[in-house]
Design an enzyme around this catalytic site. Structure first.
Site, PDB file in Angstrom:
ATOM      1  N   ASP A 147       0.865  -1.183   0.000  1.00 50.37           N
ATOM      2  CA  ASP A 147       0.000   0.000   0.000  1.00 50.37           C
ATOM      3  C   ASP A 147       0.897   1.226   0.000  1.00 50.37           C
ATOM      4  OD1 ASP A 147      -1.598   2.179   0.676  1.00 50.37           O
ATOM      5  OD2 ASP A 147      -2.750   1.109   2.185  1.00 50.37           O
ATOM      6  N   VAL A 148       0.938   1.954  -1.140  1.00 52.18           N
ATOM      7  CA  VAL A 148       1.789   3.142  -1.252  1.00 52.18           C
ATOM      8  C   VAL A 148       0.904   4.362  -1.502  1.00 52.18           C
ATOM      9  CG1 VAL A 148       3.936   2.032  -1.934  1.00 52.18           C
ATOM     10  CG2 VAL A 148       2.212   2.473  -3.666  1.00 52.18           C
ATOM     11  N   GLU A 149       1.016   5.333  -0.630  1.00 50.44           N
ATOM     12  CA  GLU A 149       0.214   6.555  -0.736  1.00 50.44           C
ATOM     13  C   GLU A 149       0.816   7.630   0.164  1.00 50.44           C
ATOM     14  OE1 GLU A 149      -3.697   6.120   1.318  1.00 50.44           O
ATOM     15  OE2 GLU A 149      -3.098   4.019   1.541  1.00 50.44           O
ATOM     16  N   TRP A 150       0.412   8.872  -0.071  1.00 53.45           N
ATOM     17  CA  TRP A 150       0.755   9.958   0.839  1.00 53.45           C
ATOM     18  C   TRP A 150      -0.339  10.015   1.902  1.00 53.45           C
ATOM     19  CZ3 TRP A 150       5.387  10.253  -0.298  1.00 53.45           C
ATOM     20  CH2 TRP A 150       5.913  10.606  -1.543  1.00 53.45           C
TER      21      TRP A 150
END
Length: 353
Positions: free
Chosen positions: A238-241
């Site tokens: 899970d990659v997000e800002w």
């Protein structure tokens, strides 16, 4: 004129000292490589599709209506064995006057058991979705409701889940929060992982990536806590800002992709499955557009179809709502859908294991 031996020796020493003085410490340090090494797992040289399902453009057209809930995924009844019957037109043999000494009474043959194809795994039942949405969105002709296989993702915030009831509401798969960074384990992960399997739901685990820890540390932490099990769905990064995360750091797009590659390589090597990338529109725009063409994607898009938010990107899962409600869960839950038909789903699951 010829130089004497002493001046010649003196000039040679001066030449040697000028060469060695150019190797200053700074020039040695400049070549130190990154602590994170990529490409530990061999990948195809050319992009390949992640699933055999249609492209995002095709998804805009209405998909076939999902089957009734009562219908099962198997093909039909297994043929019953035929009973042994005497052949017509054969005359009975004459009865001998004396019974032969070595005569043995014929054994009674039991009906043969149906043949079972052990190579063909049993396909799980697909339940029609009955989820509701606190904030419903009209997706028009590209509505996720027209796709057949729905599911959810959960974490500690969903509390104690009635998995049997959640499954009958349409949760045919679930992704369960496992780890954050390099030292946090979701306190409900082990219970959710065990209970979802007992309910017959296809499940996988996901990791929330921290940009303040090395990718190797995070991969090792995930591997330490998530079992390697046959039948489990591929792991997810899970990659997000996330403004609510304790890690506020934003690294460059090049560093983002480098760290992701390290993490995914280690997971693929351990689990034997290519990880899935989950992301959101802003993070994708900043870091992932045009990258990782050989990886399956899980896209968050709660206001429009993924083909409009992520043009040109193929996807496997679409998170279409963060405000779903369902029997079996208190509060809201994320709703997702698989990109394809029931047959596509079963084929993809088989290929992923």
């Amino acid at each position: 004129m010829r130089l004497s031996a002493t001046p010649a020796f003196f000039l040679a020493c001066l030449a040697l000292s000028s060469c060695t003085s150019s190797l200053a410490p700074d020039s040695l340090v400049a070549g130190v490589p990154s602590r994170e090494t990529t490409s530990s797992v061999a990948r195809p040289s050319a992009p390949v599709p992640v699933t055999a399902v249609p492209s995002p453009d095709v998804a805009e057209t209405p998909a076939p209506t999902a089957p009734r809930q009562e219908e099962m995924a198997w093909a039909g009844p297994v043929p019953q064995p035929q009973a042994f019957t005497p052949q017509p037109g054969v005359a009975a043999a004459p009865m001998p006057l004396e019974r032969p000494a070595a005569s043995v009474a014929p054994a009674v043959l039991a009906p043969a058991a149906p043949e079972v194809d052990e190579e063909q795994p049993t396909r799980s039942r697909i339940y029609n979705h009955r989820f509701r949405d606190v904030k419903p969105i009209n997706f028009g002709s590209s509505s996720p409701r027209k796709l057949a296989v729905h599911g959810v993702d959960v974490s500690r915030w969903q509390g104690d889940i009635d998995w049997q009831k959640l499954r009958t509401q349409g949760a045919n798969f679930v992704y369960i929060k496992a780890t954050d960074g390099g030292d946090h384990l979701d306190p409900m992960f082990r219970k959710n992982w065990r209970d979802a399997k007992q309910a017959g739901i296809k499940r996988g685990a996901y990791h929330f990536f921290y940009w303040c820890r090395t990718a190797g540390e995070q991969a090792d932490w995930f591997i330490r806590n998530v079992p390697r099990e046959a039948g489990a769905l591929p792991p997810v990064i899970d990659v997000e800002w996330n403004g609510e995360s304790s890690c506020k750091r934003r690294v460059s797009p090049e560093k983002v992709r480098e760290k992701m590659q390290v993490f995914m390589d280690k997971l693929e090597q351990h689990y034997g499955q290519r990880p899935i990338i989950y992301t959101a529109p802003d993070f994708y725009r900043d870091n992932l557009k045009g990258a990782f063409l050989n990886y399956p994607f899980w896209l968050r898009s709660v206001a429009a179809h993924p083909s409009k938010v992520y043009p040109g990107r193929r996807w496997v899962f679409w998170q279409y709502s963060g405000s779903g409600i369902s029997h079996g869960v208190d509060g809201r839950i994320d709703l997702n859908v698989f990109h394809g038909s029931e047959d596509d789903w079963h084929d993809w699951v088989a290929r992923s294991n």
